[in-house]
Design a protein around this motif. Structure first.
Motif, PDB file in Angstrom:
ATOM      1  N   LEU A   9     -77.617  51.370  -0.905  1.00  0.00           N
ATOM      2  CA  LEU A   9     -77.573  52.747  -1.398  1.00  0.00           C
ATOM      3  C   LEU A   9     -77.084  52.801  -2.840  1.00  0.00           C
ATOM      4  O   LEU A   9     -77.596  53.574  -3.659  1.00  0.00           O
ATOM      5  N   LEU A  10     -76.094  51.976  -3.158  1.00  0.00           N
ATOM      6  CA  LEU A  10     -75.611  51.912  -4.537  1.00  0.00           C
ATOM      7  C   LEU A  10     -76.711  51.432  -5.478  1.00  0.00           C
ATOM      8  O   LEU A  10     -76.901  51.992  -6.564  1.00  0.00           O
ATOM      9  N   LEU A  11     -77.446  50.400  -5.053  1.00  0.00           N
ATOM     10  CA  LEU A  11     -78.515  49.870  -5.899  1.00  0.00           C
ATOM     11  C   LEU A  11     -79.626  50.898  -6.104  1.00  0.00           C
ATOM     12  O   LEU A  11     -80.177  51.028  -7.204  1.00  0.00           O
ATOM     13  N   ARG A  12     -79.962  51.659  -5.068  1.00  0.00           N
ATOM     14  CA  ARG A  12     -81.049  52.630  -5.169  1.00  0.00           C
ATOM     15  C   ARG A  12     -80.658  53.843  -6.006  1.00  0.00           C
ATOM     16  O   ARG A  12     -81.518  54.503  -6.583  1.00  0.00           O
ATOM     17  N   ALA A  13     -79.366  54.140  -6.045  1.00  0.00           N
ATOM     18  CA  ALA A  13     -78.911  55.315  -6.789  1.00  0.00           C
ATOM     19  C   ALA A  13     -78.542  54.995  -8.229  1.00  0.00           C
ATOM     20  O   ALA A  13     -78.184  55.897  -8.984  1.00  0.00           O
ATOM     21  N   THR A  14     -78.626  53.712  -8.612  1.00  0.00           N
ATOM     22  CA  THR A  14     -78.171  53.293  -9.937  1.00  0.00           C
ATOM     23  C   THR A  14     -79.318  52.683 -10.735  1.00  0.00           C
ATOM     24  O   THR A  14     -79.998  51.783 -10.242  1.00  0.00           O
ATOM     25  N   PRO A  15     -79.544  53.133 -11.971  1.00  0.00           N
ATOM     26  CA  PRO A  15     -80.532  52.471 -12.832  1.00  0.00           C
ATOM     27  C   PRO A  15     -80.170  51.001 -13.028  1.00  0.00           C
ATOM     28  O   PRO A  15     -78.984  50.648 -13.051  1.00  0.00           O
ATOM     29  N   GLU A  16     -81.172  50.182 -13.167  1.00  0.00           N
ATOM     30  CA  GLU A  16     -80.940  48.732 -13.224  1.00  0.00           C
ATOM     31  C   GLU A  16     -79.967  48.345 -14.330  1.00  0.00           C
ATOM     32  O   GLU A  16     -79.135  47.456 -14.158  1.00  0.00           O
ATOM     33  N   HIS A  17     -80.054  49.017 -15.480  1.00  0.00           N
ATOM     34  CA  HIS A  17     -79.216  48.631 -16.609  1.00  0.00           C
ATOM     35  C   HIS A  17     -77.776  49.146 -16.489  1.00  0.00           C
ATOM     36  O   HIS A  17     -76.952  48.875 -17.359  1.00  0.00           O
ATOM     37  N   LEU A  18     -77.444  49.860 -15.397  1.00  0.00           N
ATOM     38  CA  LEU A  18     -76.077  50.340 -15.178  1.00  0.00           C
ATOM     39  C   LEU A  18     -75.405  49.703 -13.966  1.00  0.00           C
ATOM     40  O   LEU A  18     -74.255  50.024 -13.659  1.00  0.00           O
ATOM     41  N   ILE A  19     -76.098  48.814 -13.282  1.00  0.00           N
ATOM     42  CA  ILE A  19     -75.557  48.246 -12.041  1.00  0.00           C
ATOM     43  C   ILE A  19     -74.224  47.545 -12.277  1.00  0.00           C
ATOM     44  O   ILE A  19     -73.280  47.682 -11.495  1.00  0.00           O
ATOM     45  N   GLY A  20     -74.126  46.792 -13.357  1.00  0.00           N
ATOM     46  CA  GLY A  20     -72.877  46.090 -13.649  1.00  0.00           C
ATOM     47  C   GLY A  20     -71.715  47.034 -13.826  1.00  0.00           C
ATOM     48  O   GLY A  20     -70.632  46.836 -13.261  1.00  0.00           O
ATOM     49  N   ARG A  21     -71.910  48.099 -14.602  1.00  0.00           N
ATOM     50  CA  ARG A  21     -70.828  49.049 -14.866  1.00  0.00           C
ATOM     51  C   ARG A  21     -70.433  49.818 -13.604  1.00  0.00           C
ATOM     52  O   ARG A  21     -69.245  50.003 -13.328  1.00  0.00           O
ATOM     53  N   ILE A  22     -71.415  50.258 -12.840  1.00  0.00           N
ATOM     54  CA  ILE A  22     -71.105  51.031 -11.637  1.00  0.00           C
ATOM     55  C   ILE A  22     -70.365  50.167 -10.621  1.00  0.00           C
ATOM     56  O   ILE A  22     -69.350  50.579 -10.045  1.00  0.00           O
ATOM     57  N   THR A  23     -70.855  48.949 -10.392  1.00  0.00           N
ATOM     58  CA  THR A  23     -70.196  48.049  -9.438  1.00  0.00           C
ATOM     59  C   THR A  23     -68.781  47.712  -9.886  1.00  0.00           C
ATOM     60  O   THR A  23     -67.843  47.683  -9.076  1.00  0.00           O
ATOM     61  N   ALA A  24     -68.625  47.451 -11.179  1.00  0.00           N
ATOM     62  CA  ALA A  24     -67.311  47.087 -11.710  1.00  0.00           C
ATOM     63  C   ALA A  24     -66.322  48.240 -11.646  1.00  0.00           C
ATOM     64  O   ALA A  24     -65.110  48.021 -11.592  1.00  0.00           O
ATOM     65  N   LEU A  25     -66.805  49.486 -11.649  1.00  0.00           N
ATOM     66  CA  LEU A  25     -65.918  50.640 -11.504  1.00  0.00           C
ATOM     67  C   LEU A  25     -65.532  50.864 -10.048  1.00  0.00           C
ATOM     68  O   LEU A  25     -64.421  51.322  -9.751  1.00  0.00           O
ATOM     69  N   PHE A  26     -66.430  50.532  -9.125  1.00  0.00           N
ATOM     70  CA  PHE A  26     -66.143  50.690  -7.697  1.00  0.00           C
ATOM     71  C   PHE A  26     -64.992  49.789  -7.261  1.00  0.00           C
ATOM     72  O   PHE A  26     -64.055  50.240  -6.578  1.00  0.00           O
ATOM     73  N   ASN A  27     -65.055  48.523  -7.611  1.00  0.00           N
ATOM     74  CA  ASN A  27     -64.112  47.535  -7.086  1.00  0.00           C
ATOM     75  C   ASN A  27     -62.650  47.861  -7.377  1.00  0.00           C
ATOM     76  O   ASN A  27     -61.808  47.813  -6.472  1.00  0.00           O
ATOM     77  N   PRO A  28     -62.276  48.201  -8.624  1.00  0.00           N
ATOM     78  CA  PRO A  28     -60.863  48.516  -8.885  1.00  0.00           C
ATOM     79  C   PRO A  28     -60.382  49.751  -8.134  1.00  0.00           C
ATOM     80  O   PRO A  28     -59.241  49.788  -7.668  1.00  0.00           O
TER      81      PRO A  28
END
Length: 456
Positions: free
Chosen positions: A356-375
């Motif tokens: 769901l995270l991958l489908r809701a996130t543009p490919e070029h933002l996946i790193g930033r979105i994932t990195a914000l989730f973890n902390p």
């Protein structure tokens, strides 16, 4: 005849592990994850019963490992995503594997020369904490890169199965690693665990070398020409304005609040409420792990058919119900069964939330979105663990009430609140994600992509 059998085997292999590239990635990560769990458990036991044995401050020395592992997630994790989105994912992962192997080799060298050159206990502990800090700093780049690479090499329809297979290998490592580490440490010494973990990074590196991704050839033209904090702000704004991502973040945050409470107080629940000796505490962890293995298998098969959003909110609600039932138990054997069943939706939640995270996130933002989730999720665990300990030992220390012939004490009351929070978050996800189809997510992502380009 041999050719036919060979082709049949290849097709079956591709079906089980999706495709060649993912099979290579998964194989390397499965071995690396097992190495990490063996390594982490070995460090705890090594410090507790070898290096710092007999000292009054031994628990503090052991806690230093968890602090060294947590600081990079909170301090470096949010910023790492910007670089992950700039860099080629596979190349980043290869470099990280080399660095991780080198850090372990440094620690292995220190252990090897300790018998020749006297190294103070303070120095040895400091180097352990430093290596743990550096390894987890690397993980802040490796984790988001892995998810972005999966998005590149696995088709959308197969991503739940890909995440499920990753959850499966992680659950197995959770069971096997902590069980193997202590006896092997005492029998052969700490060097074997360090060597095994170092070699696991070498295996991961070797597997990644064989992975072919179209992402490798993409040029990061936009990202490198903009300011760091501009890119960070774009990722943060997208996270806060996307309904899907906000919901996933809220659900993950509340789920980890419950997880932190269980982590902090479960040993007291086992001894006080279940009337069970502490020596059997690990059996309950194994029950959760076994349930998570089954949950990962089931969710990887059925999550796509059931619907990812439905799998998400049903899993959260099932977790809440499981904790509510667990909080009312007073004997050990039923607790094993309840925690086993609770492990199933725990794994299913992870299997659904990743795609769901991958489908809701543009490919070029996946790193930033994932990195914000973890902390944010890590902070939830820390806050809930500390709060639960304070509530149990101070505010609710002498708490005892009877409601409708049901007795409530400190720990089971806190567990009940955690279960109710999970139920509420499941209802919130169900309402908030109603009618949120995959196509709608893609269209929204494309619109936000255009918005980001205008902003930059």
């Amino acid at each position: 005849m041999n050719t036919t059998n060979s082709s049949s085997t290849e097709i079956t292999s591709r079906h089980l592990l999706i495709n060649r590239n993912f099979a290579l990635l998964w194989s390397g990560q499965a071995i690396s994850t097992l190495g990490d769990f063996v390594f982490n458990t070995t460090l705890v036991v090594w410090i507790a019963i070898v290096l710092a044995r007999g000292y009054a401050w031994t628990p503090i020395a052991v806690s230093g490992i968890f602090l060294a592992a947590t600081f990079p997630t909170v301090l470096i994790g949010p910023l790492a995503g910007v670089f992950v989105d700039r860099w080629q994912k596979r190349r980043t992962m290869l470099v990280i594997n080399v660095l991780q192997a080198c850090f372990i080799a440094f620690l292995l060298l220190q252990v090897s020369i300790t018998g020749i050159i006297h190294l103070s206990l303070l120095w040895q502990l400091s180097m352990i904490y430093l290596v743990v800090f550096l390894l987890n700093t690397c993980q802040q780049f490796f984790g988001p890169s892995t998810l972005a690479l999966i998005n590149s090499i696995v088709e959308k329809k197969d991503q739940p199965r890909a995440i499920g297979l990753g959850q499966l290998s992680s659950s197995i490592a959770t069971l096997v690693g902590p069980v193997l580490a202590p006896p092997l440490l005492l029998a052969f010494g700490v060097q074997w665990a360090l060597l095994f973990n170092m070699l696991s990074f070498v295996v991961s590196f070797s597997m990644l070398l064989l992975v072919h991704s179209s992402e490798q050839d993409k040029q990061q033209t936009n990202a490198e020409s903009t300011h760091f904090f501009t890119e960070f702000r774009v990722g943060l704004v997208y996270l806060l304005t996307s309904q899907m991502l906000r919901t996933l973040l809220a659900v993950s945050f509340i789920a980890m609040l419950g997880g932190g409470i269980l982590f902090a107080l479960d040993i007291f629940f086992v001894t006080q409420n279940l009337h069970t000796p502490p020596s059997l505490y690990g059996v309950l962890d194994m029950a959760v792990g076994a349930g998570a293995i089954l949950g990962a298998i089931l969710a990887s098969i059925y999550a796509q058919r059931l619907g990812l959003t439905r799998t998400l909110w049903m899993s959260v609600m099932a977790l809440g119900v499981g904790i509510l039932i667990y909080a009312r138990l007073s004997s050990f054997l039923p607790a094993i069964g309840v925690l086993f069943l609770t492990g199933i939706p725990f794994a299913a939640l992870d299997v659904a939330s990743g795609p769901l995270l991958l489908r809701a996130t543009p490919e070029h933002l996946i790193g930033r979105i994932t990195a914000l989730f973890n902390p944010i999720v890590t902070v939830a665990t820390l806050v809930s663990s500390a709060s639960a300990g304070y509530l149990d030992s101070v505010l609710l220390q002498h708490f005892h009430v009877v409601v409708l012939s049901i007795s409530f004490g400190p720990v089971d009351t806190i567990f009940t609140v955690a279960g109710l929070l999970l139920l509420i978050s499941g209802i919130y996800a169900m309402v908030n994600l109603r009618g949120n189809s995959s196509m709608k997510q893609v269209l929204e992502a494309q619109e936000d992509m255009q918005y980001e380009k205008q902003e930059v």
